[in-house]
Design a protein around this motif. Structure first.
Motif, PDB file in Angstrom:
ATOM      1  N   GLY A  68       8.845   5.426  -5.583  1.00 17.48           N
ATOM      2  CA  GLY A  68      10.095   5.678  -6.093  1.00 17.48           C
ATOM      3  C   GLY A  68      11.053   6.109  -5.037  1.00 17.48           C
ATOM      4  N   LYS A  69      10.588   6.016  -3.708  1.00 19.49           N
ATOM      5  CA  LYS A  69      11.441   6.592  -2.844  1.00 19.49           C
ATOM      6  C   LYS A  69      12.351   5.532  -2.372  1.00 19.49           C
ATOM      7  CE  LYS A  69       9.561  10.205  -0.205  1.00 19.49           C
ATOM      8  NZ  LYS A  69       8.897  10.956   1.102  1.00 19.49           N
ATOM      9  N   THR A  70      13.745   5.444  -2.340  1.00 14.35           N
ATOM     10  CA  THR A  70      14.534   4.184  -2.087  1.00 14.35           C
ATOM     11  C   THR A  70      15.590   4.945  -1.293  1.00 14.35           C
ATOM     12  OG1 THR A  70      16.387   4.717  -3.562  1.00 14.35           O
ATOM     13  CG2 THR A  70      14.601   3.724  -4.406  1.00 14.35           C
ATOM     14  N   LYS A 126       2.901  18.588  -1.500  1.00 16.04           N
ATOM     15  CA  LYS A 126       1.827  17.865  -1.187  1.00 16.04           C
ATOM     16  C   LYS A 126       2.246  16.450  -0.753  1.00 16.04           C
ATOM     17  CE  LYS A 126      -2.960  17.547  -2.526  1.00 16.04           C
ATOM     18  NZ  LYS A 126      -3.775  17.584  -3.413  1.00 16.04           N
ATOM     19  N   ARG A 127       3.348  16.153  -1.568  1.00 14.65           N
ATOM     20  CA  ARG A 127       3.647  14.520  -0.991  1.00 14.65           C
ATOM     21  C   ARG A 127       4.064  14.362   0.510  1.00 14.65           C
ATOM     22  NH1 ARG A 127       7.452  10.138  -4.538  1.00 14.65           N
ATOM     23  NH2 ARG A 127       7.421   8.670  -2.998  1.00 14.65           N
ATOM     24  N   GLN A 128       4.541  15.521   0.998  1.00 16.06           N
ATOM     25  CA  GLN A 128       4.917  15.446   2.558  1.00 16.06           C
ATOM     26  C   GLN A 128       3.938  15.092   3.322  1.00 16.06           C
ATOM     27  OE1 GLN A 128       7.553  19.089   3.359  1.00 16.06           O
ATOM     28  NE2 GLN A 128       7.291  19.301   1.371  1.00 16.06           N
ATOM     29  N   LEU A 129       2.533  15.237   2.909  1.00 13.47           N
ATOM     30  CA  LEU A 129       1.616  14.731   3.564  1.00 13.47           C
ATOM     31  C   LEU A 129       1.376  13.448   3.851  1.00 13.47           C
ATOM     32  CD1 LEU A 129      -1.427  16.380   1.749  1.00 13.47           C
ATOM     33  CD2 LEU A 129      -0.861  17.128   3.998  1.00 13.47           C
ATOM     34  N   LEU A 130       2.053  12.747   3.136  1.00 11.14           N
ATOM     35  CA  LEU A 130       2.229  11.275   3.347  1.00 11.14           C
ATOM     36  C   LEU A 130       3.108  10.915   4.666  1.00 11.14           C
ATOM     37  CD1 LEU A 130       2.818   9.659  -0.429  1.00 11.14           C
ATOM     38  CD2 LEU A 130       0.755  10.327   1.003  1.00 11.14           C
ATOM     39  N   ASN A 131       3.739  11.814   5.194  1.00 12.72           N
ATOM     40  CA  ASN A 131       4.364  11.684   6.439  1.00 12.72           C
ATOM     41  C   ASN A 131       3.599  11.908   7.571  1.00 12.72           C
ATOM     42  OD1 ASN A 131       6.896  11.383   5.146  1.00 12.72           O
ATOM     43  ND2 ASN A 131       7.147  13.370   4.719  1.00 12.72           N
ATOM     44  N   LEU A 132       2.309  11.798   7.471  1.00 13.94           N
ATOM     45  CA  LEU A 132       1.626  11.990   8.908  1.00 13.94           C
ATOM     46  C   LEU A 132       2.039  11.006   9.785  1.00 13.94           C
ATOM     47  CD1 LEU A 132      -1.018  12.937  10.213  1.00 13.94           C
ATOM     48  CD2 LEU A 132      -2.345  11.280   9.165  1.00 13.94           C
ATOM     49  N   VAL A 154       0.830  -1.343   0.050  1.00 12.58           N
ATOM     50  CA  VAL A 154       0.050   0.036  -0.147  1.00 12.58           C
ATOM     51  C   VAL A 154       0.625   1.020   0.004  1.00 12.58           C
ATOM     52  CG1 VAL A 154      -2.074  -0.962   1.238  1.00 12.58           C
ATOM     53  CG2 VAL A 154      -0.156   0.121   2.678  1.00 12.58           C
ATOM     54  N   ASP A 155       2.087   1.182   0.222  1.00  6.74           N
ATOM     55  CA  ASP A 155       2.891   2.426   0.426  1.00  6.74           C
ATOM     56  C   ASP A 155       4.328   2.327  -0.198  1.00  6.74           C
ATOM     57  OD1 ASP A 155       3.080   5.106   1.552  1.00  6.74           O
ATOM     58  OD2 ASP A 155       4.698   4.175   2.725  1.00  6.74           O
ATOM     59  N   SER A 156       5.223   1.759   0.495  1.00  2.00           N
ATOM     60  CA  SER A 156       6.618   1.802   0.179  1.00  2.00           C
ATOM     61  C   SER A 156       6.875   1.513  -1.028  1.00  2.00           C
ATOM     62  CB  SER A 156       7.515   1.223   1.249  1.00  2.00           C
ATOM     63  OG  SER A 156       7.235  -0.203   1.358  1.00  2.00           O
ATOM     64  N   ILE A 200      -4.660   2.930   7.487  1.00  2.00           N
ATOM     65  CA  ILE A 200      -5.287   3.949   8.347  1.00  2.00           C
ATOM     66  C   ILE A 200      -4.920   5.535   7.818  1.00  2.00           C
ATOM     67  CG2 ILE A 200      -5.623   4.817  10.902  1.00  2.00           C
ATOM     68  CD1 ILE A 200      -5.437   1.859  11.674  1.00  2.00           C
ATOM     69  N   LYS A 201      -3.621   5.476   7.745  1.00  2.14           N
ATOM     70  CA  LYS A 201      -2.755   6.975   7.302  1.00  2.14           C
ATOM     71  C   LYS A 201      -3.753   7.468   6.170  1.00  2.14           C
ATOM     72  CE  LYS A 201       0.716   7.421   4.781  1.00  2.14           C
ATOM     73  NZ  LYS A 201       2.321   7.122   4.414  1.00  2.14           N
ATOM     74  N   TYR A 202      -3.999   6.455   5.051  1.00  7.70           N
ATOM     75  CA  TYR A 202      -4.258   6.925   3.895  1.00  7.70           C
ATOM     76  C   TYR A 202      -5.726   7.494   4.152  1.00  7.70           C
ATOM     77  CZ  TYR A 202      -0.120   6.082   0.794  1.00  7.70           C
ATOM     78  OH  TYR A 202       1.013   6.243   0.535  1.00  7.70           O
ATOM     79  N   LEU A 259      -4.491   6.581  -4.362  1.00 12.26           N
ATOM     80  CA  LEU A 259      -4.575   7.834  -3.437  1.00 12.26           C
ATOM     81  C   LEU A 259      -2.948   8.286  -3.533  1.00 12.26           C
ATOM     82  CD1 LEU A 259      -6.645   7.031  -0.576  1.00 12.26           C
ATOM     83  CD2 LEU A 259      -7.038   8.850  -1.997  1.00 12.26           C
ATOM     84  N   LYS A 260      -2.137   7.419  -3.275  1.00 12.44           N
ATOM     85  CA  LYS A 260      -0.683   7.721  -3.498  1.00 12.44           C
ATOM     86  C   LYS A 260      -0.268   7.846  -4.877  1.00 12.44           C
ATOM     87  CE  LYS A 260       4.113   6.463  -1.939  1.00 12.44           C
ATOM     88  NZ  LYS A 260       4.969   5.653  -1.307  1.00 12.44           N
ATOM     89  N   ARG A 261      -0.715   7.312  -5.703  1.00 17.26           N
ATOM     90  CA  ARG A 261      -0.293   7.627  -7.206  1.00 17.26           C
ATOM     91  C   ARG A 261      -0.692   9.167  -7.493  1.00 17.26           C
ATOM     92  NH1 ARG A 261      -3.820   6.127 -11.761  1.00 17.26           N
ATOM     93  NH2 ARG A 261      -5.405   6.900 -10.158  1.00 17.26           N
TER      94      ARG A 261
HETATM   95  N1  GLY Z   1       6.016   6.868   2.094  1.00 17.44           N
HETATM   96  C1  GLY Z   1       6.027   8.415   2.003  1.00 17.44           C
HETATM   97  C2  GLY Z   1       6.188   8.606   0.618  1.00 17.44           C
HETATM   98  O1  GLY Z   1       6.335   7.639  -0.406  1.00 17.44           O
HETATM   99  O2  GLY Z   1       6.272   9.999   0.122  1.00 17.44           O
END
Ligand code: GLY
Length: 353
Positions: free
Chosen positions: A140-142, A233-239, A134-136, A185-187, A219-221
């Motif tokens: 493309g964050k590595t 906006k991607r920083q929101l994913l750091n909730l 669902v997330d990692s 839950i975060k999403y 949602l992440k896409r």
């Molecule tokens: N896991 C947060 C992000 O990919 O930005």
């Protein structure tokens, strides 16, 4: 099968289906001269390597396997160097493909190795945990870790494709599944109240799981397409993640990411409620959903110790750091804090174990 296209600098598709791994050779159109390096961990290797090898056998290509210990400690320079040396020994070249076959640790390490080996080779994500699906594995964050800071060395490196196959979740330990639910839950809290409310019914989760995974990914896409390189906006994913990373570091990664995220989210939610931002009914729902999924919500360490780690967080920008605040479930925003201000804010949210 559901396909989700991610339109970023290097567009790619995410394939979601039970058994989708069997189609890997057809879907990525590999040719025989391509060879594969499969990076995996010992658990996934013993359970599922044969399944992947069978799916790849249609290509008649060589497969080289590199196996690491499970766990966050494996996201290390030592493993990175060993993997790069292994690829060089096997004469892996820029036509070949690395397959990251495992959870977030394997995905992050593999994606980073693929980014820097010969200045970049293709890699495919085959996530085998709920958290990675669902997330990692998407976006493309590595990275690898430094001793006192998580994900401190890394790059943006989009995969060539992602295969989310539910068959790999059947053997997931309850604890690992719960960790994945921390990100689900975060999403819900970030963007989608309906998704969040579906998570309250644990009994029905199993039959809904695939649509829930697909919803989180889409949602992440949407976020990654808008802000691939994490400048907005991607920083929101750091909730909840500043606190989460500090908890993981202080615990020497004995408290896993998904659990630490649940604690981080609840602490932020309590801080928001005490500041009059988040309605108390939503705070109660957040606590309930966290408990429903057997996740913790109380801070395990002294806030001052955690702040010491947060001051070194990679998300720091000069004297400031962005924190994600919750107006209501499904409605969140970024707010810039200096570190004293952030500590004050978190103090409102302290509920200790
Ligand atoms: N896991 C947060 C992000 O990919 O930005």
């Amino acid at each position: 099968m559901k396909e989700i296209l991610v339109k970023v600098s290097k567009p790619y598709k995410i394939y979601i289906d039970h058994g989708v791994i069997d189609k890997i050779s057809d879907l990525v159109g590999v040719d025989r001269s391509r060879r594969f390096v499969v990076l995996t961990d010992k658990n996934v290797d013993s359970l599922y390597f044969e399944t992947l090898a069978k799916a790849l056998s249609k290509t008649k290509s060589d497969i080289f396997k590199f196996v690491i210990e499970p766990g966050e400690d494996s996201k290390s320079f030592d493993n990175l160097i060993s993997l790069l040396e292994f690829m060089a020994d096997k004469d892996i070249n820029s036509k070949d493909v690395l397959i990251a076959f495992g959870g977030g640790v394997v995905g992050d390490l593999g994606g980073f190795a693929a980014a820097i080996y010969r200045r970049g080779i293709d890699y495919i994500q085959v996530p085998t945990t709920l958290l990675a699906q669902v997330d990692s594995s998407v976006g493309g964050k590595t990275a690898i870790n430094l001793s006192r800071a998580k994900n401190m060395v890394g790059s943006f490196n989009q995969p060539r494709a992602v295969f989310c196959d539910r068959q790999f979740l059947h053997t997931l330990a309850d604890d690992e599944f719960a960790c994945g639910m921390g990100e689900v839950i975060k999403y819900g809290i970030l963007f989608d109240r309906d998704l969040f409310l579906k998570l309250m019914d644990r009994g029905r989760l199993d039959e809904n799981l695939e649509p829930i995974i697909a919803r989180c990914i889409s949602l992440k896409r949407d976020i990654v397409e808008e802000d691939e390189f994490d400048t907005g906006k991607r920083q929101l994913l750091n909730l909840g993640h500043s606190l989460a990373h500090s908890i993981e570091v202080i615990s020497n990664h004995t408290i896993k990411h998904g659990k630490a995220v649940a604690i981080g989210i609840y602490t932020v939610a309590l801080g928001c409620a005490k500041s009059g931002l988040l309605p108390s009914g939503d705070l109660e729902l957040i606590k309930e959903v966290i408990q429903t999924h057997n996740l913790p919500f109380k801070l395990p360490y002294k806030l001052s110790d955690m702040m010491e780690i947060i001051r070194k967080d990679k998300k720091r920008r000069g004297d400031y750091i962005n924190e994600i605040l919750i107006r209501k479930i499904g409605d969140t925003y970024l707010e810039q804090f200096d570190f004293d201000g952030l500590e004050e804010f978190f103090k409102n949210g302290v509920s200790h174990a």
